[in-house]
Design a protein around this motif. Structure first.
Motif, mmCIF file in Angstrom:
data_model
loop_
_atom_site.group_PDB
_atom_site.id
_atom_site.type_symbol
_atom_site.label_atom_id
_atom_site.label_comp_id
_atom_site.label_asym_id
_atom_site.label_seq_id
_atom_site.Cartn_x
_atom_site.Cartn_y
_atom_site.Cartn_z
ATOM 1 N N LEU A 55 0.853 -1.185 0.000
ATOM 2 C CA LEU A 55 0.000 0.000 0.000
ATOM 3 C C LEU A 55 0.887 1.231 0.000
ATOM 4 C CD1 LEU A 55 -2.757 -0.804 2.682
ATOM 5 C CD2 LEU A 55 -2.902 -1.090 0.200
ATOM 6 N N ARG A 58 -0.753 7.113 -0.003
ATOM 7 C CA ARG A 58 -2.071 7.574 -0.415
ATOM 8 C C ARG A 58 -3.122 6.483 -0.181
ATOM 9 N NH1 ARG A 58 -0.930 8.938 -5.167
ATOM 10 N NH2 ARG A 58 -1.005 11.220 -5.057
ATOM 11 N N GLU A 59 -2.807 5.248 -0.553
ATOM 12 C CA GLU A 59 -3.759 4.146 -0.382
ATOM 13 C C GLU A 59 -4.021 3.861 1.089
ATOM 14 O OE1 GLU A 59 -2.838 1.527 -4.410
ATOM 15 O OE2 GLU A 59 -1.500 1.365 -2.666
ATOM 16 N N GLU A 62 -6.280 6.683 2.354
ATOM 17 C CA GLU A 62 -7.656 6.624 1.870
ATOM 18 C C GLU A 62 -8.420 5.450 2.482
ATOM 19 O OE1 GLU A 62 -7.233 6.565 -2.355
ATOM 20 O OE2 GLU A 62 -6.890 8.733 -2.512
ATOM 21 N N ARG A 63 -7.769 4.297 2.555
ATOM 22 C CA ARG A 63 -8.452 3.130 3.132
ATOM 23 C C ARG A 63 -8.749 3.350 4.617
ATOM 24 N NH1 ARG A 63 -6.467 -2.619 0.629
ATOM 25 N NH2 ARG A 63 -6.189 -1.966 -1.532
ATOM 26 N N PRO A 177 -11.343 -1.452 -0.415
ATOM 27 C CA PRO A 177 -10.503 -0.329 -0.854
ATOM 28 C C PRO A 177 -11.252 0.575 -1.819
ATOM 29 C CG PRO A 177 -9.865 -2.343 -1.962
ATOM 30 C CD PRO A 177 -10.852 -2.734 -0.908
#
Length: 642
Positions: A55, A58-59, A62-63, A177
């Motif tokens: 990940l 950013r991921e 966001e998650r 996600p």
């Protein structure tokens, strides 16, 4: 206990000099603001790699926002405690960050633990919600109805199946996600230095685990020290090998995330095999390794056997602790390894936010015990005698810990009152202190100054493979087994690596029954490796258990034990059995006896493999797990030779 120090001025001067640790860190904004600054600066850098999945920052952001929003919409209020299952995938990392973003504290739980232990933790911590990885809800069907918020940290499409939120035994959210952009942004949670960030459960003397609450201020103070001391940079790659239920995970996760560095979860196969782990450290270009002392010794011995594993050019720091360390071992490491890595020997209980003292090991020193060093910034340490008076330098006493790293409390009021107390200082000041139960002394080392040296324990607590274990808790589990009249747990090995449960029982009680009973009550790391039925326990003149006498009796019985089944027959079986017997401290091994039911552990399996490799048998620890008897392992060796 409110203790007045009545020591000579010179003693107080020494302790005052030793405890000059004041340091100002920028706490403004709190932990989440610090992490979000790293996200903004390094959105496309990898934040975590686990279970074959990576990940980016950013991921991860966001998650975790999506999960935080789910918790908020489900009615989870800031200040609540949320359980996060502690598997080795990316899911728990998303979950624990989401919990912190929600203004809540997380408690990591291992779904492989006995249900009775998990039930106790959830109730004791006051858990209001549970976040589980996608393959774990089926193992949590027993969750009490009172926990209505149950989220699945899943992977897949952008479908957010929240259910109807009715609670009961349903999982109320499947948290996937983001495919089409970030989910709803959570409201900002104001920084509160006193809010609980996490609760970690440790072994307890009462037979129940103790929940340790750590505040955001304490965590921030610790992370600031770790990052500055170990020069953590955005380009760095930190190894995450501790279970999330074990507090060293804290010093592996957050220093990475506040700097934009990458956190890499060590795969289970490499965790069990020091040869494979050294190769992984090099391939993954790990810059920071945090490891318990016993595991580090296995790495050192593996490198000693295989010169091809000695190149670790990217590794800059090894943070090591959990057991006493000696200079001749660190000198040997520095002598054989082609690596710039410095060793930082650390000490500290969970109640002090992971660690409380440190000493960077001198690579040139070659003899003697390595001290546990000096207090971390904004920590203070004291050693007191049996009357509560401050010990003069050189005198041994109980180590007390004070300062910004101190836990808020235990979940248990009685445990808190017993362990957290006050120490009155000259001039009228009063320190809140934690009674560690460890023995130490203050020594003056030329060219280094005042340092603490560890001297053992004052109670029944031991450390096995880096895990803190209260023998009374394990004994209580064994004594609760039907037909067991008494039980005592002893430590075997140097350094200690085995727990031996001796028990007195009615009738012909099978040790396997006691093992199974204890396994249903305790975490795997607490379960004794070896069980021995004895006719009775030797006592002292005062009528108390004579542990030294029991240890001698146990070794006598183990030396005379008759192995189950046939004896080893072929040359390879005899070779294997001889190594097993030496490592396990037994005289004879049956060809069909299971390594892990006669005292074997994962670390002892590493020792077996190292000795067999030195004798020309190419094995790895995973093979011992797959072939746990002499007969099966010999058959594997024969097949591999074809």
């Amino acid at each position: 206990m409110n203790t007045q120090l009545n020591d000579p001025a010179s003693t107080w001067t020494a302790w005052s000099e030793f405890n000059r640790t004041d340091r100002r860190f920028p706490f403004e904004g709190g932990l989440i603001a610090w992490i979000e600054a790293a996200v903004a600066a390094h959105p496309d850098r990898p934040a975590v790699y686990a279970g074959g999945v990576a990940l980016t920052y950013r991921e991860l952001d966001e998650r975790s926002d999506r999960v935080s929003d789910f918790l908020r919409r489900s009615g989870v209020e800031p200040g609540s405690i949320v359980a996060v299952t502690a598997g080795r995938t990316v899911h728990p990392y998303v979950g624990l960050l989401a919990v912190l973003k929600s203004g809540c504290g997380y408690v990591p739980v291992d779904v492989s633990d006995p249900v009775s232990r998990l039930e106790f933790i959830l109730e004791d911590a006051g858990v209001v919600a549970v976040l589980a990885a996608s393959d774990e809800p089926g193992r949590l069907d027993w969750l009490p109805d009172g926990i209505a918020v149950r989220g699945v940290l899943d992977s897949g499409d952008d479908n957010d199946n929240d259910g109807d939120g009715s609670g009961g035994r349903r999982w109320t959210g499947t948290l996937r996600p983001v495919a089409g952009g970030p989910g709803p942004r959570r409201p900002a949670v104001p920084y509160d230095p006193e809010r609980t960030c996490y609760i970690i459960y440790t072994s307890g003397t009462t037979g129940r685990p103790k929940g340790v609450r750590i505040s955001e201020h304490s965590l921030l103070n610790f992370v600031h020290w770790f990052v500055s001391r170990h020069e953590v940079l955005a380009a760095d790659r930190l190894c995450q090998n501790a279970p999330l239920t074990f507090d060293p995970s804290v010093q592996q996760i957050f220093p990475a995330w506040v700097t934009g560095a990458c956190l890499l979860a060590l795969p289970p196969a490499e965790l069990q095999d020091p040869f494979a782990m050294l190769g992984w450290l090099r391939r993954e270009r790990i810059t920071h390794l945090d490891v318990v002392t016993a595991h580090w010794h296995h790495l050192r011995e593996a490198a000693d056997q295989d010169p091809a594993l000695r190149d670790l050019p990217d590794l800059r720091w090894i943070i090591i602790g959990g057991e006493t360390l000696h200079y001749h071992h660190t000198r040997h490491w520095h002598g054989i390894m082609r690596s710039p890595a410095l060793l930082n020997n650390i000490y500290g209980p969970t109640e002090a936010t992971v660690n409380a003292t440190e000493v960077v090991v001198d690579p040139a020193a070659d003899s003697g015990q390595i001290p546990i060093g000096v207090p971390l910034p904004n920590y203070r340490m004291y050693v007191v005698d049996g009357e509560g008076a401050l010990c003069a330098p050189g005198a041994t006493g109980e180590l007390l810990i004070a300062g910004d790293g101190l836990a808020q409390r235990y979940q248990s009021a009685a445990a808190t009152e017993a362990a957290f107390t006050e120490l009155a200082l000259p001039g009228g000041a009063v320190e809140r202190v934690y009674r560690s139960g460890d023995l130490a002394r203050l020594i003056d080392i030329p060219s280094h100054g005042w340092m603490l040296e560890f001297q053992g324990r004052v109670d029944s607590q031991v450390k096995i493979r880096g895990f803190r274990i209260e023998l009374e808790e394990v004994e209580g589990a064994a004594k609760s087994c039907p037909q067991v009249r008494d039980a005592a747990v002893l430590v075997r090995g140097t350094p200690p690596d085995q727990l031996l449960c001796c028990f007195v029982a009615d009738g012909d009680h099978d040790p396997a029954v006691v093992r199974a009973h204890v396994s249903r009550l305790l975490s795997a790391y607490q379960v004794p490796n070896l069980y021995l039925r004895v006719d009775g326990f030797p006592l002292t003149r005062n009528g108390k258990l004579d542990r030294a006498g029991l240890a001698a009796l146990a070794e006598e019985q183990l030396g005379a034990r008759v192995p189950a089944g046939r004896l080893p027959e072929s040359p390879v079986e005899k070779q294997l059995a001889e190594v097993w017997a030496s490592v396990l401290g037994l005289t004879h091994i049956g060809a069909e006896e299971d390594f892990f039911t006669i005292g074997g552990t994962s670390l002892l399996a590493m020792t077996v493999v190292k000795r067999l490799r030195a004798q020309g048998l190419r094995l790895d620890p995973a093979t011992v797990f797959e072939c746990p008897t002499v007969a099966r392992l010999a058959a594997h060796c024969a097949a591999a030779a074809l």
